[in-house]
Motif scaffolding. Structure first.
Motif, short mmCIF file in Angstrom:
data_model
loop_
_atom_site.label_atom_id
_atom_site.label_comp_id
_atom_site.label_asym_id
_atom_site.label_seq_id
_atom_site.Cartn_x
_atom_site.Cartn_y
_atom_site.Cartn_z
N ALA A 55 -6.64 -7.41 18.95
CA ALA A 55 -5.98 -7.31 17.69
C ALA A 55 -6.62 -6.54 17.88
N PRO A 56 -6.43 -5.01 16.94
CA PRO A 56 -7.16 -4.27 16.15
C PRO A 56 -6.76 -4.32 14.27
N LEU A 57 -8.13 -4.69 14.16
CA LEU A 57 -7.63 -4.88 12.94
C LEU A 57 -8.58 -4.17 11.83
N ALA A 58 -7.60 -3.47 10.88
CA ALA A 58 -7.73 -2.14 10.67
C ALA A 58 -7.94 -1.98 8.79
N LEU A 59 -8.79 -1.22 8.67
CA LEU A 59 -8.55 -0.36 6.93
C LEU A 59 -7.24 0.55 6.55
N CYS A 60 -6.46 0.26 5.80
CA CYS A 60 -4.91 0.08 5.54
C CYS A 60 -4.60 1.16 4.76
N GLN A 61 -4.56 2.47 4.00
CA GLN A 61 -4.84 3.16 2.16
C GLN A 61 -3.50 3.97 2.76
N SER A 62 -2.95 4.66 1.73
CA SER A 62 -1.97 5.34 1.71
C SER A 62 -2.27 6.78 1.90
N ASP A 63 -1.12 8.04 2.52
CA ASP A 63 -2.34 8.95 3.00
C ASP A 63 -1.69 10.64 2.22
N HIS A 64 -1.37 9.82 1.39
CA HIS A 64 -1.10 10.53 0.13
C HIS A 64 -1.82 10.60 -1.55
N VAL B 249 2.13 5.35 11.18
CA VAL B 249 3.32 4.97 10.00
C VAL B 249 3.18 5.86 8.97
N HIS B 250 4.44 6.53 8.44
CA HIS B 250 4.53 7.21 7.16
C HIS B 250 4.27 6.98 6.39
N VAL C 253 0.76 -1.20 -0.07
CA VAL C 253 -0.16 -0.02 -0.07
C VAL C 253 0.85 1.21 -0.11
N MET C 254 1.59 1.29 0.80
CA MET C 254 3.03 2.08 0.99
C MET C 254 3.65 3.06 -0.58
N ASN C 255 3.70 1.65 -0.98
CA ASN C 255 3.98 1.71 -2.33
C ASN C 255 3.49 2.63 -3.69
N GLY C 256 2.38 2.08 -3.28
CA GLY C 256 1.59 2.63 -4.51
C GLY C 256 1.22 1.22 -5.18
N ARG C 257 0.97 0.29 -5.57
CA ARG C 257 1.23 -1.69 -5.12
C ARG C 257 -0.20 -2.02 -4.92
#
Length: 312
Positions: A267-276, A154-155, A137-141
């Motif tokens: 355990a926290p389950l979360a939806l992760c996406q890019s912040d930018h 997380v940055h 996700v961080m790398n945009g892939r």
């Protein structure tokens, strides 16, 4: 920088050869070499080093390669979004679902909903461990991922809380079963099979043991759900898992599960996406479906999160 030159550069790096890249791109090699030279002139950096076996990127070339992939992907998505503006939503969306979590149960409902509502969306589902998913996700892939985490900032990433799952001790019936709720202090001498220390659940277990002045007795580190199930089935020891995966392992072999208390570990389950990087129109549609599906699960945090946002 010219988009076509970026496309050429990415293809050269992917193939590792100017000659082969020229064949793939249907461009004469001298012309391709000239385009590369022009690009290097524009950025005032050497981007590729020629070797006996082909070409490899310099450190500057590696940086440009990563950025070029994101730029080209965003350009492709911009064209897809514009084409979709006057018709049904279409395009590719990549979603990561961390294995052994409540996320795994979202796969089939998500596929059904997408086929019914947005048949033009090509959905790619990837089930692998959370660290890898967040990096994608961080790398945009990857567009979105449902995984354990989100407590720590997380940055480059944004997390939306979805669920909290309590942790359970799981063991073979041949072992003496603890009560339905077992204090953490009772597990100090239990042989445990856990994930590697960088795993979110493993970190939570380590921190909980540290809080009572103890360390878990880890006899092996396993990150394969099938191997872990085989280990428990064979009676080699026990493991600590979130509730959803604990049920899965226990139901697949003759095993028991016991909720850990004193302290309760969730355990926290979360939806992760890019912040930018903005979500494409198809990815936004998938996100909305995911949130709808989670909102139907017991103990979800969606309504609470919405109330918190309105209050702020």
């Amino acid at each position: 920088m010219n988009l076509r030159r970026l496309q050429y550069f990415v293809k050269i790096v992917d193939v590792g050869s100017l000659t082969q890249a020229a064949d793939v791109l249907h461009v004469a090699q001298p012309a391709l070499s000239q385009q590369l030279a022009t690009l290097e002139g524009e950025v005032r950096q050497q981007l590729l080093v020629r070797t006996k076996s082909g070409v490899v990127p310099t450190e500057a070339g590696k940086v440009l390669y990563r950025h070029a992939q994101l730029i080209l992907r965003q350009c492709d998505q911009a064209l897809a979004d514009m084409n979709a503006a006057a018709k049904n939503i279409s395009g590719a969306v990549a979603v990561g679902l961390a294995p052994g979590t409540a996320a795994a149960g979202l796969a089939l409902p998500l596929l059904r909903a997408v086929r019914a509502r947005h048949p033009g969306i090509l959905l790619y589902l990837n089930e692998t461990y959370g660290t890898t998913l967040s990096e994608l996700v961080m790398n945009g892939r990857m567009d979105l991922a449902v995984l354990y985490g989100g407590k720590t900032a997380v940055h480059g990433l944004a997390f939306q809380p979805l669920l909290r799952e309590p942790l359970y001790l799981v063991g073979r019936s041949s072992m003496i079963a603890p009560p339905a709720e077992v204090p953490l202090a009772m597990l100090v001498d239990t042989d445990l099979y856990l994930a590697r220390p960088y795993n979110v659940v493993r970190k939570m277990v380590n921190d909980a043991f540290a809080a009572i002045g103890k360390v878990p007795k880890v006899v092996a580190e396993i990150e394969s759900a099938s191997t872990l199930t085989a280990v428990i089935s064979d009676g080699l020891g026990a493991t600590i898992l979130p509730e959803s995966m604990a049920r899965q392992v226990a139901s697949s072999c003759d095993a028991w599960q016991s909720c850990i208390i004193d302290p309760v570990i969730e355990a926290p389950l979360a939806l992760c996406q890019s912040d930018h990087l903005p979500l494409s129109e198809p990815a936004q549609a998938i996100k909305e479906i995911l949130l709808e599906l989670v909102a139907g699960l017991p103990g979800n945090l969606i309504a609470r999160e919405e109330r918190s946002q309105k209050a702020s």
